[in-house]
Design a protein around this motif. Structure first.
Motif, mmCIF file in Angstrom:
data_model
loop_
_atom_site.group_PDB
_atom_site.id
_atom_site.type_symbol
_atom_site.label_atom_id
_atom_site.label_comp_id
_atom_site.label_asym_id
_atom_site.label_seq_id
_atom_site.Cartn_x
_atom_site.Cartn_y
_atom_site.Cartn_z
ATOM 1 N N GLY A 134 -65.307 18.159 -15.007
ATOM 2 C CA GLY A 134 -65.091 19.519 -15.460
ATOM 3 C C GLY A 134 -65.124 20.493 -14.292
ATOM 4 O O GLY A 134 -65.759 20.234 -13.262
ATOM 5 N N ALA A 135 -64.446 21.610 -14.428
ATOM 6 C CA ALA A 135 -64.453 22.635 -13.387
ATOM 7 C C ALA A 135 -65.849 23.250 -13.278
ATOM 8 O O ALA A 135 -66.498 23.553 -14.278
ATOM 9 C CB ALA A 135 -63.423 23.709 -13.707
ATOM 10 N N LEU A 136 -66.280 23.457 -12.048
ATOM 11 C CA LEU A 136 -67.592 24.048 -11.828
ATOM 12 C C LEU A 136 -67.576 25.539 -12.161
ATOM 13 O O LEU A 136 -68.550 26.084 -12.699
ATOM 14 C CB LEU A 136 -68.016 23.833 -10.371
ATOM 15 C CG LEU A 136 -69.491 24.018 -10.031
ATOM 16 C CD1 LEU A 136 -70.366 23.073 -10.838
ATOM 17 C CD2 LEU A 136 -69.709 23.796 -8.538
ATOM 18 N N GLN A 139 -53.242 21.973 -14.298
ATOM 19 C CA GLN A 139 -52.808 23.273 -14.796
ATOM 20 C C GLN A 139 -52.531 23.145 -16.289
ATOM 21 O O GLN A 139 -51.600 22.449 -16.659
ATOM 22 C CB GLN A 139 -51.556 23.747 -14.057
ATOM 23 C CG GLN A 139 -51.819 24.134 -12.626
ATOM 24 C CD GLN A 139 -52.730 25.346 -12.513
ATOM 25 O OE1 GLN A 139 -52.732 26.220 -13.388
ATOM 26 N NE2 GLN A 139 -53.511 25.408 -11.455
ATOM 27 N N PRO A 140 -53.319 23.730 -17.157
ATOM 28 C CA PRO A 140 -54.440 24.609 -16.838
ATOM 29 C C PRO A 140 -55.653 23.842 -16.302
ATOM 30 O O PRO A 140 -55.779 22.636 -16.512
ATOM 31 C CB PRO A 140 -54.761 25.270 -18.186
ATOM 32 C CG PRO A 140 -54.346 24.247 -19.193
ATOM 33 C CD PRO A 140 -53.121 23.597 -18.619
ATOM 34 N N VAL A 141 -56.512 24.567 -15.632
ATOM 35 C CA VAL A 141 -57.734 23.997 -15.067
ATOM 36 C C VAL A 141 -58.624 23.463 -16.190
ATOM 37 O O VAL A 141 -58.686 24.045 -17.288
ATOM 38 C CB VAL A 141 -58.483 25.089 -14.260
ATOM 39 C CG1 VAL A 141 -59.886 24.635 -13.887
ATOM 40 C CG2 VAL A 141 -57.679 25.442 -13.007
ATOM 41 N N ALA A 196 -67.128 15.392 -20.069
ATOM 42 C CA ALA A 196 -67.131 15.480 -18.611
ATOM 43 C C ALA A 196 -68.249 14.625 -18.039
ATOM 44 O O ALA A 196 -69.366 14.618 -18.558
ATOM 45 C CB ALA A 196 -67.285 16.924 -18.160
ATOM 46 N N ILE A 197 -67.953 13.903 -16.957
ATOM 47 C CA ILE A 197 -68.969 13.052 -16.321
ATOM 48 C C ILE A 197 -69.572 13.719 -15.090
ATOM 49 O O ILE A 197 -70.442 13.154 -14.424
ATOM 50 C CB ILE A 197 -68.375 11.698 -15.915
ATOM 51 C CG1 ILE A 197 -67.270 11.897 -14.866
ATOM 52 C CG2 ILE A 197 -67.865 10.935 -17.139
ATOM 53 C CD1 ILE A 197 -66.883 10.617 -14.153
ATOM 54 N N ASN A 244 -59.327 22.264 -22.924
ATOM 55 C CA ASN A 244 -58.464 21.741 -21.864
ATOM 56 C C ASN A 244 -58.821 20.296 -21.524
ATOM 57 O O ASN A 244 -57.939 19.478 -21.238
ATOM 58 C CB ASN A 244 -58.575 22.618 -20.619
ATOM 59 C CG ASN A 244 -57.920 23.969 -20.806
ATOM 60 O OD1 ASN A 244 -57.139 24.169 -21.738
ATOM 61 N ND2 ASN A 244 -58.236 24.915 -19.932
ATOM 62 N N LEU A 245 -60.117 19.979 -21.552
ATOM 63 C CA LEU A 245 -60.533 18.610 -21.276
ATOM 64 C C LEU A 245 -59.999 17.656 -22.344
ATOM 65 O O LEU A 245 -59.447 16.591 -22.031
ATOM 66 C CB LEU A 245 -62.058 18.535 -21.197
ATOM 67 C CG LEU A 245 -62.668 17.215 -20.707
ATOM 68 C CD1 LEU A 245 -64.020 17.477 -20.041
ATOM 69 C CD2 LEU A 245 -62.860 16.207 -21.830
#
Length: 445
Positions: A144-146, A116-118, A166-167, A124-125
């Motif tokens: 990472g979020a889809l 949180q946050p996503v 993101a991996i 955010n990453l």
């Protein structure tokens, strides 16, 4: 010529400064990348493996370590651990969970996107990586979020997430709206050459359940999650893999039928991989008897037959990785009636000893155990890890397989004491964890 300093695993603390070169002598080396299992010497220079040889090493090293009677394997790669930061710092923080990972021999860890946050944007990453970097001592990788906000509808900024580091991509435990979104996500991810990590559970069939559909759940009156929830989801995703050719990694398999489907897809050479949480290899639905909330996990603990099928799949390599599925909780999260408690186990510090238990029972060879904990998950994650070949990063776990010990939750380094293995006698102790050749954890107990 540099003077040589000797130090041993029995010292209370690691050396005061990172050595530019280190020689580990006489260890039983388990290298899943080459298949080597034998007594050898491993040399490290400038954070990378310089040599691995059964013969006397070449050249001088600043420090030496006599690792007689110890096992040396690549640092563990954990494909799923929630460290609770940012967003849930009342449960745990990087400052508590990274030392717990180091104590478990883990050098690389994959963080799901449901913080949180996503983690649905580069900002955010990068924030997560910055927070983790303030503690240091662990190679943190991020999924990472889809979809945006993990809402299951609009795709997230997948290309930008990849550029930020993101991996792969995932939904955490959240469902997608429908299979059309899933197909578009796979097409996009394939173009980026990154896998989609799938928690295979049909939300409609699971219907908010909390226990395996079977006699135990019926007797306890708990809302069930049928095997069909996992099977239906896996079937649908495999069908989309057939159409798109996109790689899919199935997270935390829990059923024998799910194993069969993954095995069938692999035999047809589809780009499909799978992992299992370590606790699923030891516990089953009978362990929730008495409404034991410490055994409340998602996916739920299945039947003893499912557990045996998972073990066999790990041994054969159909399941290529064992992960912790670490989810630390505060004590209050487990004291409500079973369906209202929060699911999850604190697992960073039991990942390795539970896997060693399979070695002790003859289910796995030591080399296969090392593969499922390092090389297998490293290949799934697409990262440089899991190998002891010259030139590889010197991310290492030095393990004493002999000592037995009783797990006491109050002795865990993790802020989460929510483990169903309290009081279990486990075997094997991590003596050193090295990250890029530098000891980040030392234990002489």
């Amino acid at each position: 010529m540099s003077a040589r300093r000797d130090w041993s695993p029995q010292q209370d603390t690691p050396p005061p400064a990172p050595p530019r070169s280190l020689l580990i002598r006489n260890a039983r080396v388990l290298d899943p990348a080459s298949g080597f299992d034998g007594i050898a010497h491993l040399g490290i220079r400038d954070g990378r493996i310089a040599e691995l040889s059964q013969a006397e090493p070449r050249g001088e090293y600043e420090q030496t370590l006599d690792a007689r009677n110890l096992w040396l394997l690549p640092g563990l790669v954990d494909l799923a651990a929630r460290l609770r930061e940012p967003g849930h710092t009342h449960k745990a923080r990087f400052a508590s969970e990274i030392p717990a990972a180091q104590a478990g021999g883990i050098t690389s860890l994959v963080l799901p996107p449901d913080t949180q946050p996503v983690i649905d944007s580069p900002a955010n990453l990068l924030r997560v990586l910055r927070l983790a970097g303030q503690t240091g001592g662990l190679k943190l990788r991020v999924l990472g979020a889809l979809t945006q906000g993990l809402n299951g509808e609009a795709l997230a900024e997948l290309s930008a997430l990849k550029a930020a580091g993101a991996i792969g991509f995932a939904q955490g435990l959240k469902p997608l709206r429908d299979l059309l979104v899933a197909r578009r996500a796979l097409e996009y991810a394939r173009g980026l050459s990154l896998p989609v990590h799938v928690f295979a559970q049909d939300a409609a069939l699971a219907a908010g359940g909390c226990a395996h559909e079977g006699p135990v759940a019926t007797r306890l009156g708990l809302p069930p999650i049928p095997v069909a929830a996992e099977v239906a989801a896996i079937r649908a995703w495999i069908s989309l893999v057939e159409d798109t050719g996109a790689p899919v990694h199935f997270c935390r398999l829990s059923t024998a039928r799910g194993v069969e489907l993954v095995q069938s897809a692999q035999r047809r050479q589809l780009p499909v991989t799978a992992d299992v949480a370590a606790h699923q290899l030891w516990l089953c639905d009978r362990d929730i008897d008495g409404f034991n909330a410490l055994c409340h996990v998602i996916p739920p603990l299945r039947s003893a037959e499912d557990r045996q099928a998972l073990r066999q799949a790990v041994a054969s390599g159909v399941i290529g990785a064992i992960c912790s599925d670490h989810q630390p909780h505060e004590a209050d999260a487990k004291i409500n009636p079973f369906p209202l408690t929060e699911a999850g186990i604190s697992g960073l510090e039991t990942l390795l000893p539970l896997t060693l238990g399979l070695v002790q029972e003859g289910q796995l060879t030591p080399l296969a155990a090392a593969a499922r904990l390092s090389l297998g998950p490293a290949r799934i994650a697409g990262i440089e890890a899991g190998s002891l070949t010259p030139g590889a990063p010197a991310d290492l776990c030095l393990l004493d397989p002999a000592p037995s010990w009783v797990l006491r939750p109050e002795h865990l380094l993790s802020a989460g004491r929510n483990t169903p293995f309290a009081g279990w006698t486990l075997q094997g102790r991590v003596r050193r964890t090295l990250l890029d050749g530098y000891p980040v954890y030392a234990n002489a107990d």
